[in-house]
Design a protein around this motif. Structure first.
Motif, PDB file in Angstrom:
ATOM      1  N   PRO A   1       0.831  -1.204   0.000  1.00  0.00           N
ATOM      2  CA  PRO A   1       0.000   0.000   0.000  1.00  0.00           C
ATOM      3  C   PRO A   1       0.864   1.251   0.000  1.00  0.00           C
ATOM      4  O   PRO A   1       2.068   1.201   0.242  1.00  0.00           O
ATOM      5  CB  PRO A   1      -0.799  -0.131   1.305  1.00  0.00           C
TER       6      PRO A   1
ATOM      7  N   PRO B   1      -3.088   1.977   6.889  1.00  0.00           N
ATOM      8  CA  PRO B   1      -4.533   2.134   6.681  1.00  0.00           C
ATOM      9  C   PRO B   1      -5.045   3.383   7.389  1.00  0.00           C
ATOM     10  O   PRO B   1      -4.490   3.812   8.395  1.00  0.00           O
ATOM     11  CB  PRO B   1      -5.112   0.851   7.292  1.00  0.00           C
ATOM     12  N   ASN B   2      -6.115   3.944   6.846  1.00  0.00           N
ATOM     13  CA  ASN B   2      -6.689   5.160   7.415  1.00  0.00           C
ATOM     14  C   ASN B   2      -7.802   4.886   8.413  1.00  0.00           C
ATOM     15  O   ASN B   2      -7.988   5.643   9.369  1.00  0.00           O
ATOM     16  CB  ASN B   2      -7.242   6.048   6.291  1.00  0.00           C
ATOM     17  N   SER B   3      -8.557   3.815   8.186  1.00  0.00           N
ATOM     18  CA  SER B   3      -9.751   3.587   8.988  1.00  0.00           C
ATOM     19  C   SER B   3      -9.502   2.753  10.233  1.00  0.00           C
ATOM     20  O   SER B   3     -10.357   2.700  11.121  1.00  0.00           O
ATOM     21  CB  SER B   3     -10.830   2.917   8.130  1.00  0.00           C
ATOM     22  N   ARG B   4      -8.370   2.080  10.293  1.00  0.00           N
ATOM     23  CA  ARG B   4      -8.035   1.258  11.450  1.00  0.00           C
ATOM     24  C   ARG B   4      -6.553   1.434  11.776  1.00  0.00           C
ATOM     25  O   ARG B   4      -5.739   1.730  10.897  1.00  0.00           O
ATOM     26  CB  ARG B   4      -8.286  -0.239  11.180  1.00  0.00           C
TER      27      ARG B   4
ATOM     28  N   ASP C   1      -9.665  -2.153  16.568  1.00  0.00           N
ATOM     29  CA  ASP C   1      -8.410  -2.019  15.841  1.00  0.00           C
ATOM     30  C   ASP C   1      -7.661  -3.347  16.022  1.00  0.00           C
ATOM     31  O   ASP C   1      -8.234  -4.318  16.500  1.00  0.00           O
ATOM     32  CB  ASP C   1      -7.641  -0.812  16.361  1.00  0.00           C
TER      33      ASP C   1
ATOM     34  N   ALA D   1      -2.708  -6.147   4.854  1.00  0.00           N
ATOM     35  CA  ALA D   1      -2.611  -4.788   4.323  1.00  0.00           C
ATOM     36  C   ALA D   1      -3.606  -4.576   3.189  1.00  0.00           C
ATOM     37  O   ALA D   1      -4.248  -3.517   3.096  1.00  0.00           O
ATOM     38  CB  ALA D   1      -1.186  -4.524   3.849  1.00  0.00           C
TER      39      ALA D   1
ATOM     40  N   LEU E   1      -7.189  -4.311   4.622  1.00  0.00           N
ATOM     41  CA  LEU E   1      -7.424  -3.024   5.270  1.00  0.00           C
ATOM     42  C   LEU E   1      -7.523  -1.895   4.251  1.00  0.00           C
ATOM     43  O   LEU E   1      -8.290  -0.942   4.444  1.00  0.00           O
ATOM     44  CB  LEU E   1      -6.317  -2.751   6.291  1.00  0.00           C
ATOM     45  N   ALA E   2      -6.768  -1.997   3.165  1.00  0.00           N
ATOM     46  CA  ALA E   2      -6.892  -1.005   2.092  1.00  0.00           C
ATOM     47  C   ALA E   2      -8.280  -1.074   1.457  1.00  0.00           C
ATOM     48  O   ALA E   2      -8.877  -0.042   1.125  1.00  0.00           O
ATOM     49  CB  ALA E   2      -5.804  -1.228   1.041  1.00  0.00           C
TER      50      ALA E   2
ATOM     51  N   ASP F   1     -10.655   0.620   3.748  1.00  0.00           N
ATOM     52  CA  ASP F   1     -10.513   2.079   3.633  1.00  0.00           C
ATOM     53  C   ASP F   1     -11.362   2.646   2.497  1.00  0.00           C
ATOM     54  O   ASP F   1     -11.942   3.728   2.621  1.00  0.00           O
ATOM     55  CB  ASP F   1      -9.047   2.458   3.391  1.00  0.00           C
ATOM     56  N   ARG F   2     -11.408   1.925   1.390  1.00  0.00           N
ATOM     57  CA  ARG F   2     -12.158   2.446   0.237  1.00  0.00           C
ATOM     58  C   ARG F   2     -13.611   1.972   0.216  1.00  0.00           C
ATOM     59  O   ARG F   2     -14.346   2.215  -0.749  1.00  0.00           O
ATOM     60  CB  ARG F   2     -11.458   2.086  -1.066  1.00  0.00           C
TER      61      ARG F   2
ATOM     62  N   TYR G   1     -12.682  -6.893   1.022  1.00  0.00           N
ATOM     63  CA  TYR G   1     -12.172  -7.107   2.381  1.00  0.00           C
ATOM     64  C   TYR G   1     -12.448  -8.546   2.826  1.00  0.00           C
ATOM     65  O   TYR G   1     -11.539  -9.254   3.282  1.00  0.00           O
ATOM     66  CB  TYR G   1     -12.848  -6.107   3.327  1.00  0.00           C
TER      67      TYR G   1
END
Length: 384
Positions: A25, A29-32, A268, A282, A285-286, A289-290, A296
């Motif tokens: 990535p 990750p942004n969300s977790r 988390d 990874a 989790l990416a 994020d989207r 996922y």
């Protein structure tokens, strides 16, 4: 024999498919928030037998941490995955934390590190001695520049007489910390010496004590890692926690659903299995994020059977499987562990692990993995 083929115990032939892997990535990750608890790589030429001081291959040990950071994961250093209490002595642990924290600064990676009481001599310890041991390690971790994880202590479990003793010790430690720390609740399936932690074997009462501690110190606690392998209990605890305190799942059986979460919240991650499945974790989790929940679920799905086998009872030997997979995947050149722990799982167990890892696409070089597996099973008496 095909170079990607191996004969398993019982005579079954397996041709490895290997895995194309997942792209790295662009960043974490942004969300977790996600940490992988990393293992240590032993020096295969040293006397890493039971009871001897650990000798590490520092280059390979630190390279594996850079591998995890390259996939946007944080590193949880010197946790039970790194053989705390199972071969890794405290002087080596302190050096490990110092070196890893320096590497984290160099690459801009997240790092937390375990604080416990394993420098105490064998035998009973008083609460005062336990607290002093915790504080020594807390100072070492803070000096190194890592976020402390106050791990569950065997010595505290043996010395405490009830919940009030745990609250008293943790109160002193939290007031001594320079900044927010991560707490830790490790179930006895990971370490039988921790049975009755928080002053009771009744997990509902233990959860009450944990919630009391978190509410009293919410500003001093970043989060708590919970490793009970019970998704229902984790969700129930998560819903009782004060705002702003994270629950880091340590549930290596139910992590996809717990990280995904529901309308009431999510966990988390601080997971040993993430060290073995870093590229897949990874990528999943990416996708989260989207907002691509189908991707996922699809990415994580084949990793769950692997994780359930890896952490099967006796769970505390999961570390052997972690190192076996790291060897097959090319992250180290041997299958040797500190304390001789490579003997912790049977050839049959590791054969199943090999099969599941290949099915999950976690062996990037099929021929390398097969060559190493053939060497291992040959020594185990399986004719190739």
């Amino acid at each position: 024999m095909n170079p990607a083929e191996v004969t398993l115990p019982g005579g079954r032939r397996l041709r490895l498919a290997g895995g194309a892997g997942h792209p790295r990535p662009d960043g974490p990750p942004n969300s977790r928030i996600a940490y992988a608890a990393a293992h240590v790589v032993a020096d295969p030429a040293a006397d890493n037998t039971p009871g001897t001081p650990a000798v590490l291959d520092w280059d390979r040990t630190l390279a594996f941490r850079r591998h995890l950071w390259s996939y946007g994961l944080g590193v949880a250093e010197a946790m039970d995955t790194a053989q705390r209490g199972m071969g890794l002595d405290y002087p080596t642990t302190r050096e490990l934390i110092r070196r890893s924290a320096a590497q984290a600064r160099a690459v801009g990676g997240r790092i937390v590190a375990g604080v416990v009481t394993d420098q105490l001599p064998a035998g009973p310890a008083t609460l005062t001695e336990v607290t002093a041991a915790y504080r020594e390690q807390l100072d070492d971790v803070q000096t190194a520049g890592a976020v402390p994880v106050l791990m569950c202590s065997r010595q505290l479990a043996a010395a405490a007489r009830g919940p009030e003793d745990y609250l008293r010790v943790y109160d002193e430690l939290l007031h001594a910390a320079d900044g927010p720390v991560v707490l830790h609740w490790l179930g006895p399936m990971f370490d039988p010496a921790l049975s009755g932690y928080w002053g009771t074997t009744d997990l509902d009462l233990a959860a009450d004590t944990v919630v009391e501690l978190l509410k009293a110190h919410a500003a001093r606690v970043d989060g708590i890692k919970v490793s009970l392998l019970d998704a229902g209990r984790e969700v129930a605890l998560r819903r009782r926690m004060p705002a702003g305190v994270r629950l880091y799942t340590g549930d290596d059986f139910h992590y996809p659903e717990l990280i995904r979460g529901d309308d009431a919240g999510h966990s988390d991650a601080l997971l040993g299995v993430f060290a073995a499945i870093a590229p897949a974790a990874a990528a999943a989790l990416a996708a989260l994020d989207r907002g691509d929940l189908a991707a996922y679920d699809e990415i994580f799905a084949p990793t769950v059977p692997l994780a359930r086998h890896l952490f099967a009872a006796p769970t505390w030997y999961y570390k052997t499987g972690i190192v076996f997979l790291a060897w097959l995947a090319g992250h180290q050149e041997h299958f040797t562990m500190v304390g001789g722990l490579q003997s912790g799982r049977s050839p049959e167990h590791l054969a199943t692990l090999l099969t599941l890892a290949d099915a999950a696409g976690l062996l990037p070089d099929a021929e390398l993995a097969a060559a190493r597996a053939r060497a291992f099973f040959t020594v185990a008496g399986v004719v190739q």
